[in-house]
Design a protein around this motif. Sequence first.
Motif, PDB file in Angstrom:
ATOM      1  N   LYS A  94       0.847  -1.211   0.000  1.00 44.58           N
ATOM      2  CA  LYS A  94       0.000   0.000   0.000  1.00 44.58           C
ATOM      3  C   LYS A  94       0.866   1.238   0.000  1.00 44.58           C
ATOM      4  O   LYS A  94       1.874   1.294   0.680  1.00 44.58           O
ATOM      5  N   THR A  96       0.417   5.566   0.405  1.00 47.22           N
ATOM      6  CA  THR A  96      -0.429   6.728   0.666  1.00 47.22           C
ATOM      7  C   THR A  96       0.360   7.942   0.199  1.00 47.22           C
ATOM      8  O   THR A  96       1.457   8.215   0.708  1.00 47.22           O
ATOM      9  N   PHE A  98       0.636  12.065  -0.670  1.00 45.84           N
ATOM     10  CA  PHE A  98       0.163  13.406  -0.342  1.00 45.84           C
ATOM     11  C   PHE A  98       0.735  14.371  -1.372  1.00 45.84           C
ATOM     12  O   PHE A  98       1.942  14.380  -1.616  1.00 45.84           O
ATOM     13  N   ARG A 131      -3.768   1.867  -2.851  1.00 45.30           N
ATOM     14  CA  ARG A 131      -3.227   3.225  -2.814  1.00 45.30           C
ATOM     15  C   ARG A 131      -4.279   4.259  -2.456  1.00 45.30           C
ATOM     16  O   ARG A 131      -5.461   4.089  -2.760  1.00 45.30           O
ATOM     17  N   SER A 132      -3.821   5.323  -1.835  1.00 49.06           N
ATOM     18  CA  SER A 132      -4.608   6.536  -1.651  1.00 49.06           C
ATOM     19  C   SER A 132      -3.783   7.698  -2.180  1.00 49.06           C
ATOM     20  O   SER A 132      -2.549   7.685  -2.085  1.00 49.06           O
ATOM     21  N   ALA A 133      -4.462   8.696  -2.736  1.00 48.94           N
ATOM     22  CA  ALA A 133      -3.791   9.905  -3.214  1.00 48.94           C
ATOM     23  C   ALA A 133      -4.634  11.089  -2.777  1.00 48.94           C
ATOM     24  O   ALA A 133      -5.785  11.208  -3.193  1.00 48.94           O
ATOM     25  N   VAL A 134      -4.068  11.935  -1.929  1.00 50.08           N
ATOM     26  CA  VAL A 134      -4.831  13.039  -1.360  1.00 50.08           C
ATOM     27  C   VAL A 134      -4.099  14.357  -1.507  1.00 50.08           C
ATOM     28  O   VAL A 134      -2.883  14.408  -1.653  1.00 50.08           O
ATOM     29  N   ILE A 147       5.216  10.475   0.192  1.00 47.48           N
ATOM     30  CA  ILE A 147       4.560   9.167   0.077  1.00 47.48           C
ATOM     31  C   ILE A 147       5.087   8.243   1.164  1.00 47.48           C
ATOM     32  O   ILE A 147       6.297   8.151   1.388  1.00 47.48           O
ATOM     33  N   GLU A 148       4.146   7.552   1.832  1.00 49.08           N
ATOM     34  CA  GLU A 148       4.508   6.505   2.783  1.00 49.08           C
ATOM     35  C   GLU A 148       4.074   5.172   2.208  1.00 49.08           C
ATOM     36  O   GLU A 148       3.216   5.131   1.315  1.00 49.08           O
TER      37      GLU A 148
END
Length: 154
Positions: A94, A96, A98, A131-134, A147-148
């Motif tokens: 995963k 995440t 930013f 994944r998340s993209a914020v 990114i982590e």
Amino acid sequence: MSNAIEDRLAELGVTLPDAPAPAANYVPFVKIGDLVHVSGQISQGPDGLITGKLGADLDLAAGAEAAKRCAISLLAQVRAACDGDLSRLVRVVKLTGFVNSTADFTDQPKVINGASDFLVEALGEAGRHARSAVSAAALPLGVAVEIEGIFEVR
């Protein structure tokens, strides 16, 4: 002995840097069982920090390159977590991401694709991940991307 991941990175013209040191009171990664949780890696290249705000100072291509640089630092941290043996990496679990962006910028996923596409190119199926993209109004030191990640290792 040859390391397939390092060989593939070399084919792509990528040399992993030394794992960046933490900038505050935290550790760069935590290993729990077969998972490595890597702290956020900020966008930096050989010439220093990649700063700016998407939608104002940077275009999509520059943002994607900043995200790729974060992914390179993530792999450097995983290599450190595996005592220098990147062949122990099983898969990316995963990410995440930013993105330092303006209020009206909505292409955060396309920016973080810079990291995702690179990891798949370098690792094949093992690079595919959740994944998340914020968006973020600001990031540390004014960087463009942070990114982590979570990685499975042997």
